[in-house]
Design a protein around this motif. Structure first.
Motif, short mmCIF file in Angstrom:
data_model
loop_
_atom_site.label_atom_id
_atom_site.label_comp_id
_atom_site.label_asym_id
_atom_site.label_seq_id
_atom_site.Cartn_x
_atom_site.Cartn_y
_atom_site.Cartn_z
N LYS A 48 -128.37 38.60 91.19
CA LYS A 48 -127.32 39.58 91.39
C LYS A 48 -125.96 38.91 91.16
CE LYS A 48 -129.41 42.65 94.85
NZ LYS A 48 -129.23 43.24 96.19
N LEU A 49 -125.08 39.63 90.51
CA LEU A 49 -123.72 39.13 90.31
C LEU A 49 -122.75 40.02 91.08
CD1 LEU A 49 -123.67 38.38 86.46
CD2 LEU A 49 -124.11 36.78 88.33
N ALA A 50 -121.72 39.40 91.64
CA ALA A 50 -120.65 40.18 92.24
C ALA A 50 -119.90 40.91 91.12
CB ALA A 50 -119.70 39.25 92.99
N PRO A 51 -119.19 42.01 91.45
CA PRO A 51 -118.53 42.80 90.40
C PRO A 51 -117.65 41.97 89.47
CG PRO A 51 -118.51 44.02 92.45
CD PRO A 51 -119.06 42.65 92.78
N GLY A 52 -116.84 41.08 90.03
CA GLY A 52 -115.97 40.26 89.18
C GLY A 52 -116.77 39.33 88.29
N VAL A 83 -128.89 50.97 71.26
CA VAL A 83 -129.28 50.97 72.66
C VAL A 83 -128.01 51.23 73.46
CG1 VAL A 83 -130.18 49.60 74.58
CG2 VAL A 83 -131.21 49.40 72.31
N SER A 84 -128.00 52.35 74.16
CA SER A 84 -126.78 52.83 74.81
C SER A 84 -126.97 52.85 76.33
CB SER A 84 -126.48 54.25 74.31
OG SER A 84 -125.45 54.85 75.03
N VAL A 85 -126.62 51.76 76.98
CA VAL A 85 -126.14 50.49 76.46
C VAL A 85 -127.10 49.39 76.92
CG1 VAL A 85 -123.69 51.06 76.28
CG2 VAL A 85 -124.59 50.30 78.48
N THR A 86 -127.09 48.25 76.19
CA THR A 86 -127.96 47.14 76.54
C THR A 86 -127.63 46.62 77.93
OG1 THR A 86 -128.02 46.52 74.21
CG2 THR A 86 -128.76 44.87 75.83
N ASN A 87 -128.66 46.45 78.74
CA ASN A 87 -128.51 45.92 80.09
C ASN A 87 -128.35 44.40 80.00
OD1 ASN A 87 -129.01 45.08 82.80
ND2 ASN A 87 -130.08 47.01 83.17
N LEU A 88 -127.12 43.96 79.79
CA LEU A 88 -126.86 42.56 79.48
C LEU A 88 -127.39 41.59 80.54
CD1 LEU A 88 -125.60 40.49 77.55
CD2 LEU A 88 -123.43 40.80 78.75
N PRO A 89 -127.31 41.90 81.84
CA PRO A 89 -127.82 40.93 82.82
C PRO A 89 -129.30 40.58 82.66
CG PRO A 89 -126.41 42.52 83.91
CD PRO A 89 -126.63 43.03 82.51
N GLY A 98 -129.01 46.76 57.91
CA GLY A 98 -127.78 46.96 58.68
C GLY A 98 -127.73 48.24 59.48
N ARG A 99 -128.87 48.88 59.74
CA ARG A 99 -128.88 50.17 60.45
C ARG A 99 -128.94 49.97 61.96
NH1 ARG A 99 -133.18 53.42 59.73
NH2 ARG A 99 -134.57 51.91 58.76
N ILE A 100 -127.92 49.33 62.50
CA ILE A 100 -127.92 49.01 63.93
C ILE A 100 -126.48 48.92 64.44
CG2 ILE A 100 -128.02 46.52 63.48
CD1 ILE A 100 -129.93 48.16 66.34
N VAL A 101 -126.27 49.42 65.64
CA VAL A 101 -125.03 49.24 66.39
C VAL A 101 -125.43 48.59 67.70
CG1 VAL A 101 -123.04 50.37 67.47
CG2 VAL A 101 -123.98 51.28 65.32
N LEU A 102 -124.63 47.65 68.19
CA LEU A 102 -124.95 46.95 69.44
C LEU A 102 -124.17 47.57 70.59
CD1 LEU A 102 -126.14 44.76 71.20
CD2 LEU A 102 -124.43 43.16 70.29
N GLY A 103 -124.90 48.21 71.51
CA GLY A 103 -124.28 48.71 72.72
C GLY A 103 -124.46 47.71 73.84
N MET A 104 -123.41 47.47 74.63
CA MET A 104 -123.48 46.48 75.71
C MET A 104 -122.85 47.02 76.98
SD MET A 104 -122.77 42.88 73.69
CE MET A 104 -123.12 41.89 75.15
N GLY A 105 -123.52 46.70 78.11
CA GLY A 105 -123.03 47.14 79.41
C GLY A 105 -122.98 46.01 80.42
N VAL A 106 -122.17 46.20 81.43
CA VAL A 106 -122.00 45.20 82.50
C VAL A 106 -123.27 45.07 83.32
CG1 VAL A 106 -120.71 44.69 84.61
CG2 VAL A 106 -119.51 45.56 82.59
N GLY A 107 -123.98 46.19 83.50
CA GLY A 107 -125.09 46.24 84.46
C GLY A 107 -124.60 46.88 85.74
N GLY A 108 -125.45 47.65 86.37
CA GLY A 108 -125.00 48.33 87.57
C GLY A 108 -126.06 48.44 88.66
N LEU A 109 -127.31 48.62 88.28
CA LEU A 109 -128.37 48.80 89.28
C LEU A 109 -128.88 47.42 89.69
CD1 LEU A 109 -130.20 51.82 87.60
CD2 LEU A 109 -128.48 51.86 89.42
N TRP A 110 -128.11 46.74 90.50
CA TRP A 110 -128.36 45.32 90.75
C TRP A 110 -129.62 45.07 91.57
CZ3 TRP A 110 -126.42 41.77 87.83
CH2 TRP A 110 -125.26 42.05 87.12
#
Length: 297
Positions: A113-117, A65-71, A91-103
Motif C-alpha cells: 500500500k502507498l500513501a496518497p502522496g 486499458v482505461s486505465v492501467t492499474n500501475l501499482p 501501432g494500434r495501442i494507447v497507454l492508459g495509466m492510473g494512480v491506483g485507488g483500491l489499495w
C-alpha cells in the motif's frame, strides 16, 4: 483527431460479447476499444490479456486499458507489454495509466500500500520511465524513488500516447506535466463541476512545465441510452447526460467538440455497462459519422 470508441466488458462470463463488440467496432470504423483493469477480481479478465486477443481479432481499431492499474504492473514491464502490442498491431495501442485507488484490493495481490502522496509520485515516475523505454536510443538508467532500471535498452517501437484517469489535484498536475491525454473520472463530462475544477489544474501544470495545454487531449467515458425516439430531457436534474435519439447525441457531441474542445468519446451503456450490439450499431453507423461530418465542416 476526434476519437470515438466503445467500452468492452472484462467479465469472464461475457467473453463472447466482448469479442463480438470489438469486431463490430472495428468493422464499423471506430477508433478505440477500451477495457478496465481490475486484476484482483477473479471474475474479470486480465486487461492486457484481453486486449491482446481483441486486437488480434481486429484490423484497424486501437486498444486502450482505461486505465492501467500501475501499482500492480511495474512500469518497466508495462513498457515492454505496450511496445510489444504496438509492434504486433502496427501501432494500434494507447497507454492508459492510473494512480491506483483500491489499495486493500491491491494489497491482496501482494503489492504494498502507498500513501496518497507516495502513489502520486510513483505515478509520475512511472509515466516518465515508460516514455523513456520506447522509440529506440541508448540504454536507460533510471533511479527513482519507486522505479529503478539499470542500463535497459528501449524497445524499437515508439511508445504510444499516454492518457491518464487523474482525479485528485496532485495527479491532475502530473497529467499536465507529463501525459498526452486525460479521461475524467466518474464519467464526468464537459458540463460537470468535476471538469470545470479539474481541467484548469492540468492546464496550469502544463504551462508551468513549458508545455502547450492544447496538446493534452480530453477524452470522455460517456454513458447513456441511444433511443429510437427523442427524449424530452437528455440530462437529469443533476446535469448528467441520460441519452436520447441519434439526432440528440449528434447535437450534443458536435457541440462538445466545437465549443468545449472535446477530443473523443467512449460509449458506455446506462450505469457504465458495456454497450450492446444495437447501441454499438447506432453509435458506429449513425452518430459517429454524422459528428465527424459536422466537425469537419
Amino acid at each position: 483527431m476526434t476519437y470515438f470508441g466503445i467500452g468492452v466488458s472484462t467479465a469472464v462470463s461475457a467473453v463472447s460479447d466482448a469479442l463480438d463488440r470489438a469486431v463490430q467496432a472495428d468493422r464499423g470504423g471506430l477508433d478505440l476499444i477500451t477495457v478496465s483493469d481490475h486484476p484482483y477480481h477473479a471474475d474479470r479478465l486480465d486487461a492486457y490479456a484481453e486486449l491482446g486477443v481483441l486486437l488480434g481479432r481486429t484490423e484497424r481499431v486501437s486498444g486502450l486499458v482505461s486505465v492501467t492499474n500501475l501499482p500492480t504492473r511495474p512500469a518497466s514491464v508495462l513498457a515492454r507489454t505496450v511496445t510489444s502490442l504496438s509492434a504486433l498491431t502496427g501501432g494500434r495501442i494507447v497507454l492508459g495509466m492510473g494512480v491506483g485507488g483500491l489499495w486493500d484490493d491491491i494489497a491482496r495481490l501482494g503489492f504494498p500500500k502507498l500513501a496518497p502522496g507516495q502513489a502520486v509520485r510513483a505515478f509520475e515516475e512511472g509515466i516518465r520511465l515508460v516514455k523513456m523505454l520506447g522509440g529506440g536510443g541508448g540504454p536507460v538508467t533510471f533511479e527513482g524513488e519507486f522505479h529503478q532500471v539499470t542500463n535497459l535498452e528501449p524497445a524499437a517501437a515508439e511508445m504510444p500516447p499516454v492518457w491518464t484517469g487523474s482525479v485528485g489535484p496532485k495527479s491532475l498536475a502530473v497529467t499536465g506535466r507529463v501525459a498526452d491525454g486525460w479521461m475524467p473520472g466518474h464519467a464526468a463530462d464537459w458540463l460537470s463541476e468535476r471538469y470545470r475544477t479539474s481541467r484548469p489544474l492540468i492546464d496550469k501544470a502544463a504551462v508551468d512545465a513549458g508545455r502547450d495545454p492544447a496538446e493534452i487531449a480530453t477524452v470522455y467515458n460517456f454513458p447513456g441510452r441511444i433511443t429510437a425516439e427523442p427524449l424530452r430531457r437528455t440530462r437529469d436534474g443533476d446535469g448528467r447526460w441520460i441519452g436520447g435519439s441519434p439526432a440528440q447525441w449528434i447535437e450534443e457531441l458536435t457541440g462538445a467538440v466545437l465549443e468545449h474542445g472535446a477530443a473523443g468519446f467512449v460509449l458506455f451503456g446506462p450505469g457504465g455497462s458495456a454497450p450492446d450490439e444495437v447501441a454499438t450499431a447506432r453509435w458506429a453507423e449513425e452518430i459517429v459519422p454524422a459528428v465527424r461530418e459536422a466537425v469537419a465542416k
